[in-house]
Design a protein around this motif. Sequence first.
Motif, PDB file in Angstrom:
ATOM      1  N   THR A   1      -2.361  29.898  -2.112  1.00  7.34           N
ATOM      2  CA  THR A   1      -1.105  29.146  -2.113  1.00  7.34           C
ATOM      3  C   THR A   1      -1.275  27.796  -1.407  1.00  7.34           C
ATOM      4  O   THR A   1      -0.419  26.920  -1.553  1.00  7.34           O
ATOM      5  CB  THR A   1       0.004  29.944  -1.414  1.00  7.34           C
ATOM      6  N   GLN A   2      -2.364  27.633  -0.636  1.00  8.14           N
ATOM      7  CA  GLN A   2      -2.648  26.345  -0.019  1.00  8.14           C
ATOM      8  C   GLN A   2      -3.246  25.369  -1.039  1.00  8.14           C
ATOM      9  O   GLN A   2      -3.223  24.155  -0.836  1.00  8.14           O
ATOM     10  CB  GLN A   2      -3.626  26.526   1.149  1.00  8.14           C
ATOM     11  N   ASP A   3      -3.786  25.922  -2.108  1.00  5.89           N
ATOM     12  CA  ASP A   3      -4.413  25.090  -3.138  1.00  5.89           C
ATOM     13  C   ASP A   3      -3.490  24.823  -4.318  1.00  5.89           C
ATOM     14  O   ASP A   3      -3.569  23.779  -4.954  1.00  5.89           O
ATOM     15  CB  ASP A   3      -5.680  25.782  -3.665  1.00  5.89           C
ATOM     16  N   ILE A   4      -2.656  25.807  -4.623  1.00  3.56           N
ATOM     17  CA  ILE A   4      -1.800  25.681  -5.803  1.00  3.56           C
ATOM     18  C   ILE A   4      -0.479  26.395  -5.545  1.00  3.56           C
ATOM     19  O   ILE A   4      -0.459  27.553  -5.155  1.00  3.56           O
ATOM     20  CB  ILE A   4      -2.508  26.277  -7.046  1.00  3.56           C
ATOM     21  N   HIS A   5       0.630  25.684  -5.693  1.00  3.48           N
ATOM     22  CA  HIS A   5       1.960  26.266  -5.553  1.00  3.48           C
ATOM     23  C   HIS A   5       2.576  26.302  -6.945  1.00  3.48           C
ATOM     24  O   HIS A   5       3.017  25.269  -7.463  1.00  3.48           O
ATOM     25  CB  HIS A   5       2.836  25.433  -4.625  1.00  3.48           C
ATOM     26  N   LEU A   6       2.593  27.472  -7.535  1.00  3.42           N
ATOM     27  CA  LEU A   6       3.069  27.574  -8.915  1.00  3.42           C
ATOM     28  C   LEU A   6       4.497  27.068  -9.045  1.00  3.42           C
ATOM     29  O   LEU A   6       5.413  27.565  -8.391  1.00  3.42           O
ATOM     30  CB  LEU A   6       2.994  29.026  -9.394  1.00  3.42           C
ATOM     31  N   GLY A   7       4.675  26.076  -9.895  1.00  2.00           N
ATOM     32  CA  GLY A   7       6.007  25.573 -10.167  1.00  2.00           C
ATOM     33  C   GLY A   7       6.614  24.749  -9.058  1.00  2.00           C
ATOM     34  O   GLY A   7       7.793  24.386  -9.128  1.00  2.00           O
ATOM     35  N   VAL A   8       5.841  24.436  -7.997  1.00  3.96           N
ATOM     36  CA  VAL A   8       6.368  23.657  -6.879  1.00  3.96           C
ATOM     37  C   VAL A   8       5.794  22.242  -6.908  1.00  3.96           C
ATOM     38  O   VAL A   8       6.493  21.267  -7.195  1.00  3.96           O
ATOM     39  CB  VAL A   8       6.064  24.337  -5.529  1.00  3.96           C
ATOM     40  N   ASN A   9       4.512  22.114  -6.574  1.00  3.31           N
ATOM     41  CA  ASN A   9       3.878  20.791  -6.613  1.00  3.31           C
ATOM     42  C   ASN A   9       3.701  20.290  -8.038  1.00  3.31           C
ATOM     43  O   ASN A   9       3.621  19.089  -8.284  1.00  3.31           O
ATOM     44  CB  ASN A   9       2.509  20.831  -5.928  1.00  3.31           C
ATOM     45  N   GLU A  10       3.596  21.243  -8.956  1.00  2.00           N
ATOM     46  CA  GLU A  10       3.357  20.914 -10.361  1.00  2.00           C
ATOM     47  C   GLU A  10       4.027  21.971 -11.202  1.00  2.00           C
ATOM     48  O   GLU A  10       4.051  23.146 -10.827  1.00  2.00           O
ATOM     49  CB  GLU A  10       1.845  20.876 -10.610  1.00  2.00           C
TER      50      GLU A  10
ATOM     51  N   GLN B   1       6.669  38.124 -12.616  1.00  2.00           N
ATOM     52  CA  GLN B   1       6.115  38.311 -13.959  1.00  2.00           C
ATOM     53  C   GLN B   1       6.488  37.131 -14.850  1.00  2.00           C
ATOM     54  O   GLN B   1       5.704  36.729 -15.718  1.00  2.00           O
ATOM     55  CB  GLN B   1       6.650  39.614 -14.561  1.00  2.00           C
ATOM     56  N   SER B   2       7.645  36.550 -14.621  1.00  2.00           N
ATOM     57  CA  SER B   2       8.090  35.427 -15.456  1.00  2.00           C
ATOM     58  C   SER B   2       7.148  34.227 -15.338  1.00  2.00           C
ATOM     59  O   SER B   2       6.964  33.474 -16.306  1.00  2.00           O
ATOM     60  CB  SER B   2       9.516  35.014 -15.074  1.00  2.00           C
TER      61      SER B   2
ATOM     62  N   ALA C   1       1.076  32.070 -19.747  1.00  2.00           N
ATOM     63  CA  ALA C   1       0.485  32.554 -20.993  1.00  2.00           C
ATOM     64  C   ALA C   1       0.998  31.782 -22.203  1.00  2.00           C
ATOM     65  O   ALA C   1       0.245  31.490 -23.144  1.00  2.00           O
ATOM     66  CB  ALA C   1       0.780  34.038 -21.156  1.00  2.00           C
ATOM     67  N   LYS C   2       2.259  31.436 -22.184  1.00  2.00           N
ATOM     68  CA  LYS C   2       2.850  30.690 -23.296  1.00  2.00           C
ATOM     69  C   LYS C   2       2.254  29.298 -23.412  1.00  2.00           C
ATOM     70  O   LYS C   2       1.993  28.800 -24.520  1.00  2.00           O
ATOM     71  CB  LYS C   2       4.362  30.599 -23.105  1.00  2.00           C
TER      72      LYS C   2
ATOM     73  N   LEU D   1       6.351  43.259 -11.672  1.00  2.00           N
ATOM     74  CA  LEU D   1       6.685  44.226 -12.710  1.00  2.00           C
ATOM     75  C   LEU D   1       5.512  45.113 -13.127  1.00  2.00           C
ATOM     76  O   LEU D   1       5.711  46.305 -13.418  1.00  2.00           O
ATOM     77  CB  LEU D   1       7.227  43.481 -13.935  1.00  2.00           C
ATOM     78  N   TYR D   2       4.293  44.559 -13.155  1.00  2.00           N
ATOM     79  CA  TYR D   2       3.138  45.310 -13.667  1.00  2.00           C
ATOM     80  C   TYR D   2       1.878  45.051 -12.838  1.00  2.00           C
ATOM     81  O   TYR D   2       1.743  44.015 -12.184  1.00  2.00           O
ATOM     82  CB  TYR D   2       2.845  44.917 -15.115  1.00  2.00           C
ATOM     83  N   HIS D   3       0.949  46.002 -12.924  1.00  2.00           N
ATOM     84  CA  HIS D   3      -0.383  45.848 -12.326  1.00  2.00           C
ATOM     85  C   HIS D   3      -1.399  46.513 -13.269  1.00  2.00           C
ATOM     86  O   HIS D   3      -2.018  47.519 -12.932  1.00  2.00           O
ATOM     87  CB  HIS D   3      -0.420  46.498 -10.948  1.00  2.00           C
ATOM     88  N   PRO D   4      -1.611  45.943 -14.450  1.00  2.00           N
ATOM     89  CA  PRO D   4      -2.419  46.608 -15.484  1.00  2.00           C
ATOM     90  C   PRO D   4      -3.879  46.819 -15.120  1.00  2.00           C
ATOM     91  O   PRO D   4      -4.478  47.826 -15.491  1.00  2.00           O
ATOM     92  CB  PRO D   4      -2.275  45.689 -16.699  1.00  2.00           C
TER      93      PRO D   4
END
Length: 352
Positions: A111-120, A143-144, A150-151, A164-167
């Motif tokens: 999370t120090q390298d990449i903040h999903l949906g925050v910095n980018e 999961q969203s 993926a999309k 939601l999952y841990h396949p």
Amino acid sequence: MPKAANGICACFGKTAGATRLGLRYGKPVQSQVQLKGRDLLTLKNFTGEEIQYMLWLSADLKFRIKQKGEYLPLLQGKSLGMIFEKRSTRTRLSTETGFALLGGHPSFLTTQDIHLGVNESLTDTARVLSSMTDAVLARVYKQSDLDILAKEATIPIVNGLSDLYHPIQILADYLTLQEHYGSLKGLTLSWIGDGNNILHSIMMSAAKFGMHLQAATPKGYEPDPNIVKLAEQYAKENGTRLSMTNDPLEAARGGNVLITDTWISMGQEDEKKKRLQAFQGYQVTMKTAKVAASDWTFLHCLPRKPEEVDDEVFYSPRSLVFPEAENRKWTIMAVMVSLLTDYSPVLQKPKF
């Protein structure tokens, strides 16, 4: 953006497991299953045959590399982005060492390298990663977020864990049981614990192998009702039993495999006191095992807390938790090989 569709554990010692499972070298088998280019977000999206193929490939890689000492650079020149919003011992170590053992280069992103949906934005992140790596394994809270990645990505996205999952954990569990019992069909899985991502992943796959599921969760901690509904459909289609209860002993009765997990996942620390009260009576003990099948075994994906399972069960000869942990490596290697290459197993297909 659209994508193209396309064991032997330490407990057996040396090559005894291969003999017991009937795994032998042969000519490479060109399976009809084609997974190259796919995402692995949930086992709901995979048929029983496709999941079997990943387990077959896991057994093949484990035997060839661990038992026979072969070097298989199947991922030579490939790179993997590893996004970890949640820390992990087994997921990180199994993925990093497994991908590297196959000749690839894993890159760990915290999370120090990449903040999903925050910095980018997630869309921009997916496109950047698609241009620099061949696949992404993401261990996230939501999961969203995986669904958006993926999309938008043009490379395979693998769920390293979500709310939601841990396949990938369930694949390791099934390989462990395959090695121990010789076949999965007809086994009764007894879940005792939270209605969480592990249980959800079992519900999305067990019936496809002909396994029965008996799950006990405290009131208020049941699995997602939409997932229960789909699991009931799978059970009906495959002629298996699915039962849900709030009584741990009822779920354990006649079960071949006693399974539990942490009661307090990362992000739920503020619920600790409430959860410990709600889960009173859910600890797996020898009292629980007394009502199980005579050949009962025990699984826990780790890390384990004593309130979830006592030492007598956890460290007993019936406990498969450490082979289960090791199999995280062989199954994630198989996932990466199946999604990124056209490799075919050289071992005969095990009986599932």
